[in-house]
Design an enzyme around this catalytic site. Structure first.
Site, PDB file in Angstrom:
ATOM      1  N   ASN A   7       0.869  -1.179   0.000  1.00  0.00           N
ATOM      2  CA  ASN A   7       0.000   0.000   0.000  1.00  0.00           C
ATOM      3  C   ASN A   7       0.905   1.228   0.000  1.00  0.00           C
ATOM      4  O   ASN A   7       1.501   1.560   1.023  1.00  0.00           O
ATOM      5  CB  ASN A   7      -0.886  -0.041   1.258  1.00  0.00           C
ATOM      6  CG  ASN A   7      -1.719   1.213   1.422  1.00  0.00           C
ATOM      7  OD1 ASN A   7      -1.778   2.055   0.531  1.00  0.00           O
ATOM      8  ND2 ASN A   7      -2.364   1.343   2.572  1.00  0.00           N
ATOM      9  N   TRP A   8       0.999   1.882  -1.143  1.00  0.00           N
ATOM     10  CA  TRP A   8       1.931   3.020  -1.281  1.00  0.00           C
ATOM     11  C   TRP A   8       1.347   4.316  -0.707  1.00  0.00           C
ATOM     12  O   TRP A   8       2.014   5.334  -0.690  1.00  0.00           O
ATOM     13  CB  TRP A   8       2.317   3.221  -2.743  1.00  0.00           C
ATOM     14  CG  TRP A   8       3.100   2.077  -3.323  1.00  0.00           C
ATOM     15  CD1 TRP A   8       3.502   0.934  -2.667  1.00  0.00           C
ATOM     16  CD2 TRP A   8       3.600   1.951  -4.661  1.00  0.00           C
ATOM     17  NE1 TRP A   8       4.204   0.119  -3.518  1.00  0.00           N
ATOM     18  CE2 TRP A   8       4.275   0.713  -4.742  1.00  0.00           C
ATOM     19  CE3 TRP A   8       3.529   2.759  -5.809  1.00  0.00           C
ATOM     20  CZ2 TRP A   8       4.880   0.273  -5.922  1.00  0.00           C
ATOM     21  CZ3 TRP A   8       4.132   2.321  -6.984  1.00  0.00           C
ATOM     22  CH2 TRP A   8       4.798   1.093  -7.034  1.00  0.00           C
ATOM     23  N   LYS A   9       0.101   4.284  -0.303  1.00  0.00           N
ATOM     24  CA  LYS A   9      -0.562   5.452   0.302  1.00  0.00           C
ATOM     25  C   LYS A   9      -0.338   6.696  -0.567  1.00  0.00           C
ATOM     26  O   LYS A   9      -0.289   6.582  -1.787  1.00  0.00           O
ATOM     27  CB  LYS A   9      -0.078   5.636   1.746  1.00  0.00           C
ATOM     28  CG  LYS A   9      -0.253   4.343   2.564  1.00  0.00           C
ATOM     29  CD  LYS A   9      -0.086   4.541   4.037  1.00  0.00           C
ATOM     30  CE  LYS A   9      -0.285   3.203   4.748  1.00  0.00           C
ATOM     31  NZ  LYS A   9      -0.216   3.308   6.201  1.00  0.00           N
ATOM     32  N   HIS A  89      -9.630   1.079   4.821  1.00  0.00           N
ATOM     33  CA  HIS A  89      -8.362   1.258   5.543  1.00  0.00           C
ATOM     34  C   HIS A  89      -8.595   2.193   6.734  1.00  0.00           C
ATOM     35  O   HIS A  89      -9.390   3.129   6.647  1.00  0.00           O
ATOM     36  CB  HIS A  89      -7.304   1.840   4.592  1.00  0.00           C
ATOM     37  CG  HIS A  89      -5.937   1.834   5.202  1.00  0.00           C
ATOM     38  ND1 HIS A  89      -5.545   2.780   6.109  1.00  0.00           N
ATOM     39  CD2 HIS A  89      -4.890   0.989   5.055  1.00  0.00           C
ATOM     40  CE1 HIS A  89      -4.299   2.507   6.496  1.00  0.00           C
ATOM     41  NE2 HIS A  89      -3.885   1.425   5.867  1.00  0.00           N
ATOM     42  N   GLU A  91      -6.978   4.578   7.865  1.00  0.00           N
ATOM     43  CA  GLU A  91      -6.773   6.008   7.570  1.00  0.00           C
ATOM     44  C   GLU A  91      -8.005   6.604   6.895  1.00  0.00           C
ATOM     45  O   GLU A  91      -8.347   7.764   7.124  1.00  0.00           O
ATOM     46  CB  GLU A  91      -5.502   6.181   6.716  1.00  0.00           C
ATOM     47  CG  GLU A  91      -4.258   5.985   7.566  1.00  0.00           C
ATOM     48  CD  GLU A  91      -3.046   5.471   6.820  1.00  0.00           C
ATOM     49  OE1 GLU A  91      -3.036   5.508   5.575  1.00  0.00           O
ATOM     50  OE2 GLU A  91      -2.095   5.021   7.500  1.00  0.00           O
ATOM     51  N   GLU A 154      -5.562  -5.089  10.507  1.00  0.00           N
ATOM     52  CA  GLU A 154      -4.584  -4.023  10.721  1.00  0.00           C
ATOM     53  C   GLU A 154      -4.929  -3.263  12.001  1.00  0.00           C
ATOM     54  O   GLU A 154      -5.728  -2.319  11.968  1.00  0.00           O
ATOM     55  CB  GLU A 154      -4.597  -3.044   9.547  1.00  0.00           C
ATOM     56  CG  GLU A 154      -4.206  -3.672   8.237  1.00  0.00           C
ATOM     57  CD  GLU A 154      -3.609  -2.644   7.293  1.00  0.00           C
ATOM     58  OE1 GLU A 154      -2.480  -2.866   6.857  1.00  0.00           O
ATOM     59  OE2 GLU A 154      -4.250  -1.618   7.031  1.00  0.00           O
ATOM     60  N   GLY A 160       2.153   2.221  10.834  1.00  0.00           N
ATOM     61  CA  GLY A 160       3.086   3.342  10.694  1.00  0.00           C
ATOM     62  C   GLY A 160       3.785   3.729  11.987  1.00  0.00           C
ATOM     63  O   GLY A 160       4.398   4.785  12.074  1.00  0.00           O
ATOM     64  N   SER A 192       3.171  -2.111  10.423  1.00  0.00           N
ATOM     65  CA  SER A 192       4.622  -2.116  10.694  1.00  0.00           C
ATOM     66  C   SER A 192       5.299  -3.434  10.318  1.00  0.00           C
ATOM     67  O   SER A 192       6.265  -3.850  10.959  1.00  0.00           O
ATOM     68  CB  SER A 192       4.911  -1.756  12.153  1.00  0.00           C
ATOM     69  OG  SER A 192       4.484  -0.436  12.426  1.00  0.00           O
ATOM     70  N   GLY A 211       2.804  -1.240   4.340  1.00  0.00           N
ATOM     71  CA  GLY A 211       2.824   0.188   4.005  1.00  0.00           C
ATOM     72  C   GLY A 211       4.251   0.665   3.803  1.00  0.00           C
ATOM     73  O   GLY A 211       4.828   0.513   2.724  1.00  0.00           O
TER      74      GLY A 211
HETATM   75  P1  PGA Z   1       2.669   0.290   7.720  1.00  0.00           P
HETATM   76  O1  PGA Z   1       1.248   0.486   7.023  1.00  0.00           O
HETATM   77  O2  PGA Z   1       3.272  -0.964   7.157  1.00  0.00           O
HETATM   78  O3  PGA Z   1       3.455   1.523   7.375  1.00  0.00           O
HETATM   79  O4  PGA Z   1       2.428   0.179   9.201  1.00  0.00           O
HETATM   80  C1  PGA Z   1       0.396  -0.610   6.840  1.00  0.00           C
HETATM   81  C2  PGA Z   1      -0.904  -0.154   6.234  1.00  0.00           C
HETATM   82  O5  PGA Z   1      -1.384   0.928   6.570  1.00  0.00           O
HETATM   83  O6  PGA Z   1      -1.502  -0.871   5.407  1.00  0.00           O
END
Ligand code: PGA
Length: 231
Positions: A7-9, A89, A91, A154, A160, A192, A211
């Site tokens: 997931n490149w966000k 997600h 976020e 998640e 993150g 993470s 991520g």
């Molecule tokens: P992260 O993000 O690996 O940076 O914790 C994971 C995600 O949000 O899918």
């Protein structure tokens, strides 16, 4: 088969990262999925052509079209070569107001169009500390899961933060998800995940949603290799 999804966000990565990842992954025994920002979908899809690596969006709107500024539909994702889409997600839920109801509508729209949703669920730190983690996970699955979904567990506090859940915690969550969604449901762990900590998660889940570490071709390839080693 394990799945490793990146997931490149909202990071400005496109063709170059896709090409670097392709260059590091040969024939595989695991599925790989990349989810770049919308504007880069097409160029990433071009870079992935013939690689067997799948392309996905990071979100969608549940309507087919209309006056929804800033949104994209399932059909538009299909038109840019996507086969998958991340839905719900944390976020999106925390920063953009996605609710269990809107997530459910997005899942249905994605499935109706032929996209595979990667439905994200997971408890907040407060929910975990209050002992509500499994209940929250179950309620999110019951609200939005439909057959055909992949589910990504998640925990919000692990995203993150550099503070991944323990593999035991991920195993318990995967169990809760499979009870609610069906025993054959493909369950990923996210939060993470990196090249160093990923291996134990592959023995308790069907893969990872990555991520930060997915922005580094070498680290992402190492995670894919670890998934293969546990397959
Ligand atoms: P992260 O993000 O690996 O940076 O914790 C994971 C995600 O949000 O899918």
């Amino acid at each position: 088969m394990k799945l490793v999804a990146g997931n490149w966000k909202m990071h400005d990565r496109g063709r170059a990262l896709a090409t670097a990842i392709c260059g590091r992954l040969g024939a595989r025994r695991v599925d790989v999925l990349l989810c770049p920002p919308f504007p880069y979908l097409r160029e990433v899809g071009e870079a992935l052509a013939g690689s067997g690596i799948a392309l996905g969006g990071q979100d969608l709107h549940w309507e087919a079209q209309g006056a929804f500024t800033g949104a994209v539909s399932a059909r538009m994702l299909l038109d840019t070569g996507c086969t998958h889409v991340i839905v719900g997600h944390s976020e999106r839920r925390l920063l953009f107001g996605d609710t269990d109801a809107s997530v459910a509508a997005k899942v249905q729209s994605a499935l109706a169009a032929g996209l595979t949703p990667v439905l994200c669920v997971g408890e907040t730190l407060q929910e975990r500390d209050a002992g509500f983690a499994q209940r929250r996970i179950r309620s999110q699955v019951e609200a939005a899961f439909r057959p055909g979904c992949i589910v990504a567990y998640e925990p919000v506090w692990a995203i993150g933060t550099g503070r991944a859940a323990s593999p035991d915690h991920a195993r318990d969550a995967a169990q809760t998800i499979r009870v609610a969604a069906g025993p054959d449901t493909r369950v990923l762990y996210g939060g993470s995940v990196n090249a160093t900590n990923c291996a134990p998660f592959f023995s308790v889940t069907d893969g990872a949603l990555v991520g930060t570490a997915s922005l580094d071709a070498e680290a992402f390839a190492a995670i894919v290799r670890a998934a293969e080693a546990s397959s």
